[in-house]
Design an enzyme around this catalytic site. Structure first.
Site, PDB file in Angstrom:
ATOM      1  N   LYS A 217       0.861  -1.196   0.000  1.00 33.88           N
ATOM      2  CA  LYS A 217       0.000   0.000   0.000  1.00 33.88           C
ATOM      3  C   LYS A 217       0.890   1.237   0.000  1.00 33.88           C
ATOM      4  O   LYS A 217       2.059   1.173   0.408  1.00 33.88           O
ATOM      5  CB  LYS A 217      -0.914   0.001   1.231  1.00 33.88           C
ATOM      6  CG  LYS A 217      -0.157  -0.160   2.546  1.00 33.88           C
ATOM      7  CD  LYS A 217      -1.053  -0.604   3.679  1.00 33.88           C
ATOM      8  CE  LYS A 217      -0.227  -0.963   4.910  1.00 33.88           C
ATOM      9  NZ  LYS A 217      -1.036  -1.458   6.024  1.00 33.88           N
TER      10      LYS A 217
ATOM     11  N   ARG B 294      -7.136   4.057   2.618  1.00 35.03           N
ATOM     12  CA  ARG B 294      -6.515   3.477   1.429  1.00 35.03           C
ATOM     13  C   ARG B 294      -7.317   2.292   0.896  1.00 35.03           C
ATOM     14  O   ARG B 294      -7.383   2.061  -0.315  1.00 35.03           O
ATOM     15  CB  ARG B 294      -5.079   3.046   1.747  1.00 35.03           C
ATOM     16  CG  ARG B 294      -4.138   4.194   1.978  1.00 35.03           C
ATOM     17  CD  ARG B 294      -2.804   3.746   2.536  1.00 35.03           C
ATOM     18  NE  ARG B 294      -2.933   3.250   3.914  1.00 35.03           N
ATOM     19  CZ  ARG B 294      -1.896   2.939   4.692  1.00 35.03           C
ATOM     20  NH1 ARG B 294      -0.661   3.093   4.222  1.00 35.03           N
ATOM     21  NH2 ARG B 294      -2.082   2.500   5.908  1.00 35.03           N
TER      22      ARG B 294
ATOM     23  N   ARG C 217       4.682  47.268   6.223  1.00 34.61           N
ATOM     24  CA  ARG C 217       5.338  46.809   7.453  1.00 34.61           C
ATOM     25  C   ARG C 217       5.396  47.959   8.439  1.00 34.61           C
ATOM     26  O   ARG C 217       5.363  49.140   8.065  1.00 34.61           O
ATOM     27  CB  ARG C 217       6.760  46.325   7.149  1.00 34.61           C
ATOM     28  CG  ARG C 217       7.430  45.556   8.290  1.00 34.61           C
ATOM     29  CD  ARG C 217       6.842  44.191   8.478  1.00 34.61           C
ATOM     30  NE  ARG C 217       7.709  43.346   9.308  1.00 34.61           N
ATOM     31  CZ  ARG C 217       7.433  43.005  10.557  1.00 34.61           C
ATOM     32  NH1 ARG C 217       6.318  43.428  11.129  1.00 34.61           N
ATOM     33  NH2 ARG C 217       8.255  42.223  11.234  1.00 34.61           N
TER      34      ARG C 217
ATOM     35  N   HIS D  42       1.489  28.952  13.577  1.00 33.22           N
ATOM     36  CA  HIS D  42       1.344  28.535  14.968  1.00 33.22           C
ATOM     37  C   HIS D  42       1.137  27.024  15.049  1.00 33.22           C
ATOM     38  O   HIS D  42       0.500  26.423  14.187  1.00 33.22           O
ATOM     39  CB  HIS D  42       0.152  29.240  15.621  1.00 33.22           C
ATOM     40  CG  HIS D  42       0.348  30.713  15.749  1.00 33.22           C
ATOM     41  ND1 HIS D  42      -0.698  31.600  15.802  1.00 33.22           N
ATOM     42  CD2 HIS D  42       1.478  31.467  15.833  1.00 33.22           C
ATOM     43  CE1 HIS D  42      -0.227  32.835  15.922  1.00 33.22           C
ATOM     44  NE2 HIS D  42       1.087  32.771  15.927  1.00 33.22           N
TER      45      HIS D  42
ATOM     46  N   LEU E  23     -19.826  31.990  16.054  1.00 38.17           N
ATOM     47  CA  LEU E  23     -19.729  33.200  16.879  1.00 38.17           C
ATOM     48  C   LEU E  23     -20.778  34.229  16.460  1.00 38.17           C
ATOM     49  O   LEU E  23     -21.383  34.898  17.307  1.00 38.17           O
ATOM     50  CB  LEU E  23     -18.324  33.794  16.762  1.00 38.17           C
ATOM     51  CG  LEU E  23     -17.216  33.062  17.523  1.00 38.17           C
ATOM     52  CD1 LEU E  23     -15.842  33.463  16.995  1.00 38.17           C
ATOM     53  CD2 LEU E  23     -17.310  33.335  19.013  1.00 38.17           C
TER      54      LEU E  23
ATOM     55  N   GLY F 269     -24.301  35.609  18.721  1.00 34.77           N
ATOM     56  CA  GLY F 269     -24.504  36.998  19.118  1.00 34.77           C
ATOM     57  C   GLY F 269     -23.265  37.852  19.087  1.00 34.77           C
ATOM     58  O   GLY F 269     -23.308  39.034  19.462  1.00 34.77           O
TER      59      GLY F 269
ATOM     60  N   VAL G 103     -19.267  39.822  14.158  1.00 29.30           N
ATOM     61  CA  VAL G 103     -18.254  39.179  13.322  1.00 29.30           C
ATOM     62  C   VAL G 103     -18.196  39.896  11.978  1.00 29.30           C
ATOM     63  O   VAL G 103     -19.207  39.989  11.275  1.00 29.30           O
ATOM     64  CB  VAL G 103     -18.583  37.689  13.110  1.00 29.30           C
ATOM     65  CG1 VAL G 103     -17.529  37.025  12.232  1.00 29.30           C
ATOM     66  CG2 VAL G 103     -18.684  36.975  14.460  1.00 29.30           C
ATOM     67  N   PRO G 104     -17.029  40.414  11.595  1.00 33.08           N
ATOM     68  CA  PRO G 104     -16.914  41.102  10.299  1.00 33.08           C
ATOM     69  C   PRO G 104     -16.929  40.108   9.149  1.00 33.08           C
ATOM     70  O   PRO G 104     -16.861  38.886   9.350  1.00 33.08           O
ATOM     71  CB  PRO G 104     -15.558  41.804  10.412  1.00 33.08           C
ATOM     72  CG  PRO G 104     -14.778  40.953  11.350  1.00 33.08           C
ATOM     73  CD  PRO G 104     -15.771  40.398  12.341  1.00 33.08           C
TER      74      PRO G 104
END
Length: 1096
Positions: free
Chosen positions: A57, A65, A378, A755, A774, A778, A781-782
């Site tokens: 395999k 698989r 920057r 991360h 989210l 409530g 949230v953009p």
């Protein structure tokens, strides 16, 4: 990335070598096949391949698989070989990913019945390791989460066979329970000791007396390499299927492993048009998100980041690698390079940009050839100089290059690069680093102007009005939850672990600008030195902060300290944090290091909860409470602290995973609201010490916090706890939230972001799912990170209109002096140098000898003579000159132990003195009477020759003066017994030098002196001296004035000093090797001449 998948062969090899004895598990037999495999050699090393039925395999991290038909069972070797050869190097589609099959695993076919198959899996979570077991297994097992029995083992605990039987094996026949339980017990021990993070076996075949591991999938905590290398050996971490491993990725991974900085590169589409070079783990994800949001997913060529203050050389290597990849294929629309990043905390932007600029200049012609456009954004320490350097180089590259600073939204350049936004001709520069010295440069508002009053005319939304009403009701009713935990105040005092002088000074400057009455840092711990005091600045004044070798001394003498900022390395951060938690006075610990193994972090979390300690990190920059306290480098340099108004509290509290993005949040919030009240970066690892809810609930209980901002990311499920708290009313303050990593679902293969925790293991962990949850719960949230600042401003504005927030007058902060070293780096001051040098420069990408890079010195094989010519004479001298230098060093290296210099060296060595002391004692004897005759001889002979004296006149003149002719005479050698050293040098000079008038003159003098006494020959000092003068005057490399200057400064004697040092060192080593004792001169070799009679 921390948790990394390994090949099935690697996992089985680890089990073979490390599974504890006493189990019924059969040893895993397998053979690995790659494109380069020699089948003859493979069969020779694995003879069982010819005698057994086989299974083959792919071994490339492909799931299911069996269902994909990528397995051949019960086949002989020839069938297996044919099966592999039909597929190896061929394209294979798995889900949305298409890749080439390159690696296979061959194993013996284990004949078994279906009822002998089982399923088991071990995986790690924040507080427990979970063991799943199901008495049935194989490709058709279905939803194992719903079917399997589950046993949670708390971190740091073990599990015994009896517990396993009781919790997991209730559906297993009695005669098999014990062998399975013992196997799982031993496998779990191996799992924890070898720092696995995931281990799945399906099927696990259990016969009456034997256990066989058939299919296996596993992940290791790669950060534990420094712990597990002896047991792991060399581990290969293959890329996800559908993405080939490129040598450029391996090169950057190697750079990353050798660096304290973070360097990551993943090639997604080598033919892609859009390339990125982004500073910061969080920022790199956001740039990828924005590219995908704007429709660039199919053209995104790479993902990567550079962060953690890489050096100029490291960023040069990184940039060179990316540019090299860009310049391999042309694109009909040309290519774009996005050099982006947030506002750095401590990285010197100019230094990193210098490395990038060097690479851009090196690739200039290819940038034009491949029609590359560059967009730069920057900010951070010394960013003005960095942007200036970029603008300057842009004028000479011959390609479009656009440069922006913090006045431009972080991701605005993505829209410009993709043609979705217009490119502004000029950008307004909001402030300059130099201005923070003057109150006028600190704020555009007058001291009496209020902080961020209402400017919006939009109507209030129902949700914000309700949240505002709740907040107002709590304030009016006195419901302030006074028991909430305060991490930092104006009185907070900290101990810093590690010699991080720049970070400590940054904390003290922040204290001063916040008008604290005393410094927040009371002590430092550094076990590699003795106790001492370290000098720092408190405003204009110098102060001393004690540094202790032992943690106990620091804690005992500073009992008012309740915070420890831990800068220990990833190898020692665990032990130092454990040590810290032995002192109840410490309530908060910030762990800065990235790359601490997850098992260690999880143990720290449990111990911290047991002791009531808050841990911020690992892998964090820390946190900040404006007007009160900041951890280490949080908030960046003083100009950014002043610009983002972090010297006084605002009304907004935020929590973020990314440390780099926390500074960008400071900037966004300061522009959109009256500023930050508190901000914490919990860290990018999978298991941060404290999570989002720990801090959000503190903010919820703090009456000074009027609104909350959450910046989450792909991976993990902590954001869903926030959703539940929003739904059940535990959070009723306005919460603006955005999870980065929305681009992850657009890639055809798995991508591990910067991360360690940003990798979705299920649909629930994707950023898109979290943002949706989210919003439905409530939260505000953009639509994208681009509009995060807008929605923060909108919510804040409505809170101002409803009276929840009352803007206060702005008060300018005190002036903080700039450090001299930083001011000089920024070019704000100039000062005469204490030293000047013109022979060597170690500051650049590599060491330079008189302008020649050390690599060229070695490649051109200039030898010791060439190095002498560069460092002594600032130029490459002809080969015959270098050869002359080397001959002189060889013939002057030693002249036996009886001469005064060697004698002194020997006496010192036998007195037990060290090498340097013994060498110096010998060199101090060099002078006119020993060895130092070279300069004198050069001066006497050249003056006589230059004044036109006949050799006889010169000899007679010296006799009349009563002076010896330097370089003439020998104690042993004579005209009849010549000194071979003189003969060799004289012959070389006669043959090789273009002109040798002074040597010929000296030889005429020798004829006169030896006619009077046979031993008055031209000695080795004399022949070197006059030949050296001929070299200086007639080699064509020096002017007459330069030649005379070298003679007068004593340069000629340098050859004797350097050469004889070789011999002195030899005598020192000889005496030590011979174990010679203290030397005492014998009495019989001393004439004692004393007065015959003592008289008064």
């Amino acid at each position: 990335m921390s948790s990394k998948a390994i090949r099935e062969a690697s996992g089985k090899d680890l089990i073979n070598r490390n599974l504890p004895n006493g189990t019924a598990a059969a040893k895993c037999q397998f053979a690995s096949v790659a494109e380069s495999t020699d089948w003859t050699e493979l069969i020779y090393n694995n003879p069982w391949l010819q005698t057994q039925k086989l299974v083959v395999k792919p071994d490339q991290l492909i799931k299911r698989r069996g269902k994909l038909g990528l397995i051949e069972v019960n086949a002989d070797l020839s069938a297996v070989k044919s099966w592999v050869e039909e597929r190896i190097g061929r394209d294979q589609k798995v889900g949305r990913a298409t890749g080439k099959l390159r690696n296979f695993i061959i194993e013996p076919f284990i004949h078994h019945e279906a009822d002998e198959e089982a399923y088991m899996c071990i995986y790690s979570q924040r507080y427990v390791d979970t063991i799943l077991f199901h008495h049935q297994g194989g490709v058709d097992i279905g939803d194992v989460d719903a079917k399997a029995l589950k046993l949670n083992v708390p971190v740091g605990h073990t599990v015994d066979a009896a517990t396993i039987q009781d919790k997991l094996l209730t559906n297993v026949v009695a005669e098999k329970k014990l062998i399975i339980a013992k196997f799982i017990e031993s496998l779990y021990q191996l799992y924890t000791e070898l720092y696995f993070t995931y281990l799945e076996i399906n099927p696990l075949v259990v016969t009456k007396d034997t256990i066989y591991i058939l299919d296996l999938a596993a992940k290791l905590d790669s950060t534990a390499d420094f712990v597990c290398r002896p047991k792991w050996g060399e581990i290969d971490y293959p890329p996800p299927f559908g993405r080939d491993a490129f040598p450029e990725e391996a090169y950057i991974a190697d750079l990353d492993a050798k660096s304290g900085a973070s360097l990551k590169l993943t090639i997604l589409n080598k033919s892609g048009r859009i390339w990125t070079m982004v500073a910061g783990g969080g920022a790199s994800v956001i740039y990828s998100d924005t590219i995908c949001d704007l429709g660039g997913a199919s053209e995104l060529a790479n993902y990567g980041e550079y962060s953690g203050a890489p050096s100029e050389q490291q960023t040069y290597e990184y940039a060179k690698t990316v540019l090299g990849l860009m310049c391999q294929e042309k694109h009909p629309k040309g290519k774009v390079l996005i050099i982006g990043g947030g506002i750095a905390n401590f990285t010197n932007v100019a230094a990193t940009f210098k490395g990038i600029v060097t690479a851009l200049q090196e690739f200039q012609s290819r940038l034009v050839k491949y029609s590359i456009s560059i967009f730069v954004r920057r900010a951070g320490p010394n960013y003005q100089e960095g942007l200036r350097i970029m603008r300057d180089v842009g004028q000479n590259l011959g390609i479009p290059l656009y440069v922006f600073g913090p006045e431009t939204h972080m991701t605005a350049i993505v829209g410009m690069a993709l043609g979705k936004k217009p490119i502004p001709k000029e950008t307004e520069v909001e402030f300059a680093t130099a201005n923070f010295l003057l109150p006028g440069g600190q704020s555009r508002e007058s001291p009496l102007q209020s902080r961020k009053g209402s400017t919006s005319s939009s109507s209030l939304t129902t949700s914000v009005l309700k949240e505002a009403a709740n907040a107002a009701s709590r304030a009016a009713g006195g419901d302030t939850k006074s028991s909430y935990e305060v991490l930092f105040t104006k009185k907070t005092k900290a101990i810093v672990w590690g010699m991080q002088t720049r970070a400590v000074q940054s904390m003290l400057d922040f204290d001063f600008v916040c008008r604290r009455s005393e410094p927040s840092v009371v002590a430092m711990v550094y076990p590699f030195t003795g106790d001492h005091k370290q000098k720092y600045y408190w405003g204009h004044k110098e102060i001393l902060i004690p540094v202790y070798k032992r943690m106990d001394d620091a804690m005992t003498k500073h009992r008012d300290a309740d915070v420890l900022v831990n800068f220990a390395s990833l190898r020692s951060a665990y032990e130092s944090t454990i040590d810290t938690m032995n002192y109840p006075q410490i309530r908060t610990i910030a762990i800065i290091a990235e790359g601490i193994p997850e098992n260690m972090t999880r143990k720290l979390i449990l111990l911290a909860q047991e002791k009531g300690v808050n841990i911020i990190g690992p892998a964090t920059v820390g946190g900040i409470k404006p007007g009160c306290f900041k951890i280490g480098n949080t908030g960046g340099m003083m100009d950014n602290i002043l610009h983002s108004k972090l010297y006084r509290p605002g009304s907004v509290a935020y929590v973020s995973r990314s440390g780099g993005m926390s500074n960008e949040l400071n900037n966004i919030i300061s522009k959109s609201t009256n500023g930050v009240l508190e901000g914490v970066a919990i860290g990018g690892d999978r298991y941060p010490g404290t999570n989002f809810m720990d801090h959000i609930m503190r903010y919820q209980a703090d009456p000074k916090v009027k609104m909350i901002v959450l910046l989450g990311e792909v991976g993990g499920v902590e954001e869903y706890d926030v959703c539940e708290a929003l739904k059940d009313g535990r959070i009723d303050k306005p919460l603006v939230a955005w999870c980065i990593g929305t681009c992850a679902g657009m890639f055809t293969s798995e991508v591990q972001f910067g991360h360690a925790g940003s990798c979705a293991n299920s649909d629930l962990e994707t950023a898109v799912a979290k943002n949706k949850a989210l919003s439905e719960a409530g939260g505000h949230v953009p639509h994208s990170f681009d509009s995060l600042g807008d929605i923060i401003h909108d919510v804040y504005d409505r809170l101002v209109q409803s009276g929840v927030i009352t803007p206060e007058p702005e008060v300018p902060p005190p002036t903080v002096p700039m450090d001299y070293s930083w001011a000089r780096e920024l070019g704000l001051i100039r000062k005469p140098a204490s030293f000047m040098t013109s022979i060597c420069d170690e500051r650049g990408q590599e060491l330079n000898y008189a302008g020649m890079p050390i690599s060229d010195v070695l490649k051109r094989d200039v030898g010791i003579g060439g190095v002498v010519s560069l460092l002594w004479f600032q130029r490459c001298l002809p080969p015959y000159v270098c050869k002359f230098f080397e001959m002189c060093l060889m013939v002057t290296a030693d002249h036996g132990p009886a001469v005064s210099g060697a004698h002194n060296t020997i006496v010192c060595a036998r007195a037990g003195k060290d090498l340097v002391s013994s060498l110096v004692s010998g060199l101090l004897t060099v002078g006119d009477r020993f060895g130092g005759a070279l300069d004198g001889a050069a001066r006497q002979f050249s003056e006589a020759y230059d004044s036109g004296l006949h050799p006889m006149e010169f000899v007679n003149a010296m006799r009349k003066k009563g002076q010896l002719i330097m370089g003439i005479g020998h104690r042993v050698k004579s005209i009849n017994n010549p000194d071979m050293r003189v003969k060799i040098i004289k012959e070389f000079v006669m043959e090789s030098f273009p002109a040798k008038p002074l040597l010929n003159y000296a030889l005429e003098v020798e004829k006169i002196t030896t006619s009077k006494k046979p031993n008055l020959i031209l000695n080795v000092d004399g022949v070197i001296a006059v030949s050296f003068v001929d070299l200086l005057r007639h080699s064509g490399s020096f002017t007459r004035e330069e030649a005379q200057e070298y003679i007068e400064m004593g340069a000629i004697n340098s050859l004797f000093v350097l050469g004889r040092s070789i011999g002195f060192i030899g005598h020192y080593m000889d005496q030590k090797r011979l174990k010679q004792g203290l030397y005492r001169h014998p009495w019989d070799d001393i004439s004692y001449v004393l007065p015959e009679q003592y008289t008064n």
